[in-house]
Design an enzyme around this catalytic site. Structure first.
Site, short mmCIF file in Angstrom:
data_model
loop_
_atom_site.label_atom_id
_atom_site.label_comp_id
_atom_site.label_asym_id
_atom_site.label_seq_id
_atom_site.Cartn_x
_atom_site.Cartn_y
_atom_site.Cartn_z
N SER A 141 54.56 28.36 46.78
CA SER A 141 55.03 28.69 45.28
C SER A 141 53.71 29.04 44.33
CB SER A 141 55.84 27.75 45.64
OG SER A 141 56.51 27.56 43.36
N GLY A 199 57.51 22.46 39.33
CA GLY A 199 57.47 22.28 38.03
C GLY A 199 57.38 20.74 37.08
N HIS A 259 51.83 34.89 44.06
CA HIS A 259 52.80 34.55 43.67
C HIS A 259 54.14 34.51 45.43
CE1 HIS A 259 56.16 37.45 42.08
NE2 HIS A 259 56.18 36.23 40.68
N LYS A 293 56.70 33.17 47.56
CA LYS A 293 57.14 31.53 47.78
C LYS A 293 58.11 31.41 49.36
CE LYS A 293 57.51 33.35 43.62
NZ LYS A 293 58.36 33.40 42.18
N ASP A 352 58.68 22.47 59.53
CA ASP A 352 58.91 22.61 61.47
C ASP A 352 59.48 24.10 61.28
OD1 ASP A 352 58.93 19.45 61.04
OD2 ASP A 352 60.51 19.06 61.65
#
Length: 541
Positions: A106, A110, A201, A203, A208
């Protein structure tokens, strides 16, 4: 392979290759101007050899596998999510159920309550693994961006250090630092602004053999009221292996977070901003391309084996008769292609595939393209304005732009996007393309908009057969500065096509069509200094 009419080539797929090569030559002619802001010579581009055969019954997007691995799966393994809350709950459930691996890439993690709950879930799952008999099997690998993850006193690093301290043998946290931020530039550019030079950048969140592809970061807004896109690929070990290897490769050329919140490179690795830049980029290119090419080779062998075993007298059933009943995989009706874009390392596969998709889109085909930050590259704009397909482009209205209401210079960014949008709309009108190319603005009270990707509807079809989903925004940053990844999902299955269609409709439902009067509204007023500055800085956001 099912032979749906919409996927059968109208001849050899090699017919598309001259167009691809012509387009690459056109793009290369303008690449000097596009690359100028990077202030450095580009690393040589890695491309794939042209297609030489078009196997009978192959779908029309099969040329993509000349560049990247092709993963054939059953559409029953694909689930499209629709809301931030659904995404967040799925993350927690998947973390708690993981037994072998958790891999999360990611931009940042946060620092709020919801993010802390994710960390608690990781801690709980790691503790269970530690208490299991024998050596713990669970490994956790987290890849974030160094500059964004280090912003502020409380940041992504401070959130994750306790996990490193408690589970040093099981947890790895890698922080990617762009090689373009170095020397005097690195010393002079302040925090936040240094993130404009280049970022990690990507994501991708995998647990698993389950993989979530998204454009969403690990932050409370993305779990509550920041609209994005999300797709879950269940029981897909080959795809999970690929993204694990990709994150490992980027992690190997990234700074490693230590238990005392310091960072250091792996032993023997060139430093991204202290070492030789060319050497670093060459190593990074080699590591990432090894992952792509080895996976491509594996999948080609698997494809050949499957093809031969499906011939008369050599069925999969006879070959796998010794396996337990119900263990046979269903025939694939959906194909996943990972598209990687890392221009700092000379890797531009996503750009190549996206431009070719736009180039090859036929008359009366429809492309629904969405981005939270409307700042298309010149090449993408030229293709949209100069090709035959119909376009419905969804973008954020100023009020749902992620920078709306921000302090300082960042507060003017929504106005800069309005200016860029107005310029593009004016060009559409000048070319009298308003019917073919339509802009729509997403607007939803109390929400922000971050969804990106596209849906491709072939001529005469009411359902999409292809979607792109992942991190790229189709802008200069995505193409030239940041590390990006998305997947092309191609499917013949009507139920999955319906899922993708509903996803598209749900997003576009919250939008209004842009017209000349849109830019006459008081909220669309752009100050003169913003108009003057935007052309100079548009390549940085």
């Amino acid at each position: 392979m099912a032979q749906g009419a919409s996927f059968v080539c109208s001849g050899c797929c090699c017919q598309q290759q001259p167009l691809l090569h012509h387009h690459l030559r056109r793009r290369e002619r303008s690449s000097w101007l596009l690359l100028a802001p990077l202030l450095s010579p580009p690393v040589p581009v890695v491309t794939a050899p042209p297609c030489s055969l078009c196997p009978e019954g192959a779908h029309r997007f099969q040329w993509i596998r000349n560049l990247v691995p092709e993963f054939g799966i059953s559409s029953s393994h694909v689930k499209v999510l629709s809301s931030p809350a659904e995404f967040y709950e799925l993350l927690k459930v998947q973390i708690k159920a993981a037994k072998q691996r958790v891999v999360m890439a990611s931009l940042y993690l946060g620092t709020g309550i919801l993010e802390q709950e994710l960390v608690y879930c990781l801690e709980e799952t790691l503790e269970k693994s530690l208490q299991a008999k024998g050596s713990p099997d669970l490994r956790v690998s987290i890849l974030l961006d160094y500059t964004r993850g280090s912003r502020g006193r409380k940041n992504s690093r401070t959130m994750l250090v306790p996990l490193l301290q408690r589970f040093p043998e099981q947890v790895r946290v890698s922080l990617f630092h762009t090689p373009n931020l170095r020397g005097l530039l690195r010393l002079l550019i302040p925090e936040r602004f240094n993130e404009t030079i280049g970022l990690q950048h990507i994501k991708v969140y995998l647990f698993d053999d389950n993989v979530i592809l998204s454009g969403a970061n690990l932050s409370d807004l993305y779990f509550t009221n920041r609209q994005d896109r999300y797709v879950l690929l269940r029981d897909s070990p080959e795809i999970a292996d690929f993204f694990t290897e990709l994150v490992d490769a980027i992690g190997d050329v990234s700074l490693q977070l230590q238990q005392d919140d310091t960072v250091q490179m792996m032993e023997g690795m060139v430093h991204p901003y202290q070492g030789d830049k060319v050497a670093y980029c060459e190593i990074a290119n080699r590591r990432v391309m090894e992952v792509i090419n080895s996976a491509r080779t594996r999948q080609e062998r698997l494809h050949a084996k499957t093809f031969h075993s499906s011939q008369p007298g050599s069925s999969l059933l006879s070959q796998q008769g010794s396996q337990a009943p119900g263990s046979l995989k269903p025939e694939p009706d959906t194909w996943i292609y990972p598209l990687i874009q890392m221009k700092p390392f000379g890797i531009q596969i996503d750009e190549m595939v996206t431009e070719t998709l736009l180039t090859e889109a036929e008359r009366d085909a429809r492309i629904y393209l969405t981005t939270g930050y409307f700042n298309l590259t010149q090449a993408y704009m030229d293709l949209i304005l100069g090709t035959r397909a119909e376009y419905r482009i969804l973008l954020a209205s100023p009020e749902v732009n992620g920078f709306f209401g921000a302090k300082g210079v960042a507060g003017a960014i929504p106005a800069a996007y309005v200016y860029i949008e107005h310029q593009f709309y004016s060009e559409v009108c000048c070319l009298q393309q308003q019917e073919r190319v339509q802009l729509q603005e997403y607007s939803r009270a109390g929400w922000t908009f971050h969804a990106k990707g596209l849906w491709l509807y072939l001529a005469g079809s009411d359902l999409p057969c292809l979607t792109l989903i992942g991190s790229p925004n189709f802008g200069y940053r995505s193409v030239h500065r940041d590390l990006e990844a998305q997947v092309a999902i191609v499917t013949e299955n009507k139920a999955l096509q319906q899922q993708l269609h509903q996803e598209q409709e749900q997003l576009y439902l919250c939008s209004g069509v842009v017209s000349t009067s849109t830019f006459e509204q008081p909220s669309r007023y752009v100050k003169l200094w913003v108009k003057l500055v935007t052309p100079l800085i548009k390549n940085f956001f």
